[in-house]
Design an enzyme around this catalytic site. Structure first.
Site, PDB file in Angstrom:
ATOM      1  N   GLY A 148      49.986  35.730  38.061  1.00  0.00           N
ATOM      2  CA  GLY A 148      49.147  36.072  39.208  1.00  0.00           C
ATOM      3  C   GLY A 148      48.941  34.843  40.080  1.00  0.00           C
TER       4      GLY A 148
ATOM      5  N   GLY B  36      41.466  37.408  39.278  1.00  0.00           N
ATOM      6  CA  GLY B  36      42.433  38.151  38.471  1.00  0.00           C
ATOM      7  C   GLY B  36      41.832  38.722  37.196  1.00  0.00           C
ATOM      8  CB  VAL B  37      43.178  38.779  33.717  1.00  0.00           C
ATOM      9  CG1 VAL B  37      42.739  39.288  32.363  1.00  0.00           C
ATOM     10  CG2 VAL B  37      44.525  39.351  34.046  1.00  0.00           C
ATOM     11  CG  ASP B  38      38.865  34.021  33.982  1.00  0.00           C
ATOM     12  OD1 ASP B  38      38.207  34.404  32.997  1.00  0.00           O
ATOM     13  OD2 ASP B  38      38.877  32.846  34.391  1.00  0.00           O
TER      14      ASP B  38
ATOM     15  CG  ASN C  67      39.824  28.592  35.382  1.00  0.00           C
ATOM     16  OD1 ASN C  67      38.933  27.939  34.829  1.00  0.00           O
ATOM     17  ND2 ASN C  67      39.554  29.556  36.245  1.00  0.00           N
TER      18      ASN C  67
ATOM     19  CB  SER D  25      51.425  31.864  34.084  1.00  0.00           C
ATOM     20  OG  SER D  25      50.701  30.874  33.380  1.00  0.00           O
TER      21      SER D  25
END
Ligand code: ADP
Length: 171
Positions: free
Chosen positions: A123, A31-33, A23, A121
């Site tokens: 998720g 999520g992935v982050d 973000n 984008s």
């Protein structure tokens, strides 16, 4: 450029660079982050903080990309990109395509030859998987990058099936 689809966890990929669906704050998230920062360790966040203190004082813009170390992950770099939040009333496809093009541009500048992407984008940002897959595959093909392998790492069997169909449809 070879396009490869795999079902799995992007943090486990042995490629030159993995892409993070970040973000704008670059300060981590879900999520992935979340998975990337958790498994990659604090070095990644340290470099993100430095980026916020220098080039990206207002955060990384939607559709842009920037690289950091990958810390303890098998990859060498993490390329952070900020996907658009899906909107039914506004077409933001160009911003989603830009995430892929800009990430590959950064990969080229690093000399990375194999790059792994998540479905940006799809998720927390709610982009419908079919549409996101089409945009992703087209953007990567049109990027004119020197990257030799682009690997899409889909977290669920359902997401994998959608990408497989989209790839067939694009021919
Ligand atoms: P965004 O905020 O851009 O929507 P998310 O991280 O919430 O990003 O989700 C993007 C996609 O990545 C979703 O399809 C989600 O299921 C998937 N995903 C979540 N964790 C992982 C992981 N460890 N490896 C690969 N894909 C993942």
């Amino acid at each position: 450029m070879k396009l490869v689809l795999v079902q799995g966890d992007i943090t486990e990929q042995s490629v030159d660079a993995i892409v993070n669906a970040a973000n704008s704050s670059l300060m981590g998230g879900g999520g992935v982050d979340g998975a990337i920062h958790r498994r990659g360790g604090p070095e990644i966040l340290e470099e993100c903080r430095a980026l916020r203190a220098s080039r990206y004082g207002r955060g990384l813009p939607v559709g842009a990309a920037v690289a950091t170390t990958a810390g303890r992950l098998p990859a060498r770099w993490v390329i952070h990109t900020v996907g658009p939040v899906y909107s039914r009333s506004e077409d933001r496809s160009h911003l989603l395509a830009s995430c892929y093009a800009e990430s590959l541009h950064v990969a080229d500048s690093l000399g990375a030859s194999a790059v792994a992407f998540p479905a940006v984008s799809t998720g927390i940002y709610r982009w419908p998987m079919e549409d996101a897959a089409r945009i992703a595959l087209q953007a990567v093909r049109q990027a004119g990058s020197r990257v030799t392998e682009v690997r899409f790492v889909l977290f669920s069997p359902a997401a994998y099936a959608v990408f497989e169909r989209a790839l067939e449809e694009l021919g």
